[in-house]
Design a protein around this motif. Structure first.
Motif, PDB file in Angstrom:
ATOM      1  N   ASP A 116       0.832  -1.210   0.000  1.00 54.81           N
ATOM      2  CA  ASP A 116       0.000   0.000   0.000  1.00 54.81           C
ATOM      3  C   ASP A 116       0.866   1.260   0.000  1.00 54.81           C
ATOM      4  N   ARG A 117       1.903   1.267   0.823  1.00 56.58           N
ATOM      5  CA  ARG A 117       2.778   2.452   0.879  1.00 56.58           C
ATOM      6  C   ARG A 117       3.501   2.661  -0.455  1.00 56.58           C
ATOM      7  N   LYS A 118       3.974   1.551  -1.034  1.00 51.72           N
ATOM      8  CA  LYS A 118       4.675   1.647  -2.313  1.00 51.72           C
ATOM      9  C   LYS A 118       3.739   2.156  -3.414  1.00 51.72           C
ATOM     10  N   GLN A 119       2.511   1.646  -3.418  1.00 50.47           N
ATOM     11  CA  GLN A 119       1.539   2.060  -4.430  1.00 50.47           C
ATOM     12  C   GLN A 119       1.186   3.532  -4.265  1.00 50.47           C
ATOM     13  N   GLU A 120       1.002   3.981  -3.022  1.00 47.02           N
ATOM     14  CA  GLU A 120       0.693   5.392  -2.802  1.00 47.02           C
ATOM     15  C   GLU A 120       1.870   6.270  -3.206  1.00 47.02           C
ATOM     16  N   LEU A 121       3.089   5.808  -2.893  1.00 49.69           N
ATOM     17  CA  LEU A 121       4.276   6.566  -3.305  1.00 49.69           C
ATOM     18  C   LEU A 121       4.322   6.704  -4.822  1.00 49.69           C
ATOM     19  N   LYS A 122       4.042   5.623  -5.545  1.00 49.19           N
ATOM     20  CA  LYS A 122       4.057   5.669  -7.008  1.00 49.19           C
ATOM     21  C   LYS A 122       3.002   6.637  -7.532  1.00 49.19           C
ATOM     22  N   ALA A 123       1.796   6.599  -6.939  1.00 47.91           N
ATOM     23  CA  ALA A 123       0.727   7.499  -7.374  1.00 47.91           C
ATOM     24  C   ALA A 123       1.102   8.965  -7.113  1.00 47.91           C
ATOM     25  N   LEU A 124       1.715   9.228  -5.948  1.00 48.26           N
ATOM     26  CA  LEU A 124       2.129  10.596  -5.628  1.00 48.26           C
ATOM     27  C   LEU A 124       3.242  11.063  -6.567  1.00 48.26           C
ATOM     28  N   GLN A 125       4.145  10.156  -6.912  1.00 47.35           N
ATOM     29  CA  GLN A 125       5.222  10.517  -7.835  1.00 47.35           C
ATOM     30  C   GLN A 125       4.669  10.882  -9.213  1.00 47.35           C
ATOM     31  N   GLU A 126       3.664  10.135  -9.668  1.00 49.16           N
ATOM     32  CA  GLU A 126       3.061  10.434 -10.971  1.00 49.16           C
ATOM     33  C   GLU A 126       2.377  11.798 -10.947  1.00 49.16           C
ATOM     34  N   GLN A 127       1.641  12.093  -9.859  1.00 52.17           N
ATOM     35  CA  GLN A 127       1.005  13.403  -9.741  1.00 52.17           C
ATOM     36  C   GLN A 127       2.053  14.513  -9.661  1.00 52.17           C
ATOM     37  N   ASP A 128       3.105  14.249  -8.881  1.00 53.09           N
ATOM     38  CA  ASP A 128       4.168  15.233  -8.709  1.00 53.09           C
ATOM     39  C   ASP A 128       4.852  15.535 -10.040  1.00 53.09           C
ATOM     40  N   GLN A 129       5.111  14.482 -10.828  1.00 54.82           N
ATOM     41  CA  GLN A 129       5.778  14.658 -12.117  1.00 54.82           C
ATOM     42  C   GLN A 129       4.920  15.498 -13.061  1.00 54.82           C
ATOM     43  N   ALA A 130       3.609  15.187 -13.098  1.00 52.98           N
ATOM     44  CA  ALA A 130       2.707  15.935 -13.981  1.00 52.98           C
ATOM     45  C   ALA A 130       2.639  17.406 -13.578  1.00 52.98           C
TER      46      ALA A 130
END
Length: 263
Positions: A116-130
């Motif tokens: 769950d933490r890894k998945q949330e980190l990935k989702a936040l990274q995608e939002q951050d990149q955009a």
């Protein structure tokens, strides 16, 4: 324990009953004593092999459970370290079976937390990149190779939320300034003559780079157009005053003046 002892005693009784029945049958048939001994030994071997096999299977089960406990404890130590949790404590008084089940359940729970933490980190990274692509801001600094702590994720969430707010603010400012710039260009009969001006007027509002430099350049362009309009208005006012003065000096009739009133 008492019930198991009763069942064990019953098993012994069944064995004794079966052996007595076999002896009666052999005696009734008339099988010699020597052959009876051989057959009795064969029965003994069958029973011993069966019991030995059953004991070996249960010993194997015990070994698998103990091995699973060792592996689960090792996995728990790793997960607790990765998730930055305290050391896992087990109930030493519980049975092997219960301990193995408890440890395996805890491993599954912590593995889910890790996923769950890894998945949330990935989702936040995608939002951050955009958001960083649009706002031209640096990416949030976080170690992507390790499991993020709850505090790290909370800071990252707040960072992404602040970028979203900044994006909305700049988007509103861009749309408002763009609308005013287009009106001023039409009023001044000004054709966009630089790449930036063309981007402002023609670019899709959703893909326009909302960097701080672009927003400042947008404000500067708006100020330049407003200054040009003010200058033009001042010139027009001066020219109108001179026209009126010339009308008065030349004593131009009112009807001729009205033909120029449209200007």
């Amino acid at each position: 324990a008492a019930l198991s002892e009763v069942l064990a005693a019953e098993a012994v009784t069944c064995l004794n009953r079966a052996m007595a029945a076999l002896r009666d049958i052999w005696e009734e048939i008339g099988i010699p004593e020597e052959q009876r001994l051989e057959r009795t030994d064969t029965v003994r071997k069958h029973i011993k092999n069966l019991l030995d096999m059953m004991v070996a299977e249960e010993e194997s089960l015990k070994e698998r459970l103990l091995k699973s406990i060792v592996l689960c404890r090792k996995e728990l130590d790793t997960l607790c370290r990765e998730l930055q949790l305290g050391p896992f404590e087990t109930e030493e008084e519980s049975t092997i079976l219960q301990m193995e089940k408890n440890l395996r359940t805890c491993v599954e729970v912590l593995q889910k937390q890790k996923r769950d933490r890894k998945q949330e980190l990935k989702a936040l990274q995608e939002q951050d990149q955009a958001l960083c692509d649009i706002l031209c801001t640096p990416l949030f600094s976080i170690d992507t190779n390790s499991v993020p702590s709850l505090e790290d994720l909370d800071r990252y969430r707040r960072h992404v939320a602040s970028l979203n707010s900044l994006k909305e603010q700049r988007q509103e400012e861009f749309v408002s300034n763009k609308r005013q710039i287009i009106l001023l260009m039409e009023e001044l009969d000004h054709t966009p003559d630089t790449s930036f001006e063309r981007d402002v007027v023609c670019e899709d509002e959703k893909v326009f780079c909302l960097s701080e430099d672009n927003i400042m350049a947008l404000q500067k362009l708006l100020q330049q157009l407003e200054a040009q309009r003010a200058l033009n208005e001042a010139v027009c006012t001066e020219l109108r005053a001179r026209i009126v003065a010339l009308w008065e000096r030349l004593q131009i009739p009112e009807e001729e003046r009205e033909s120029s009133a449209v200007h």
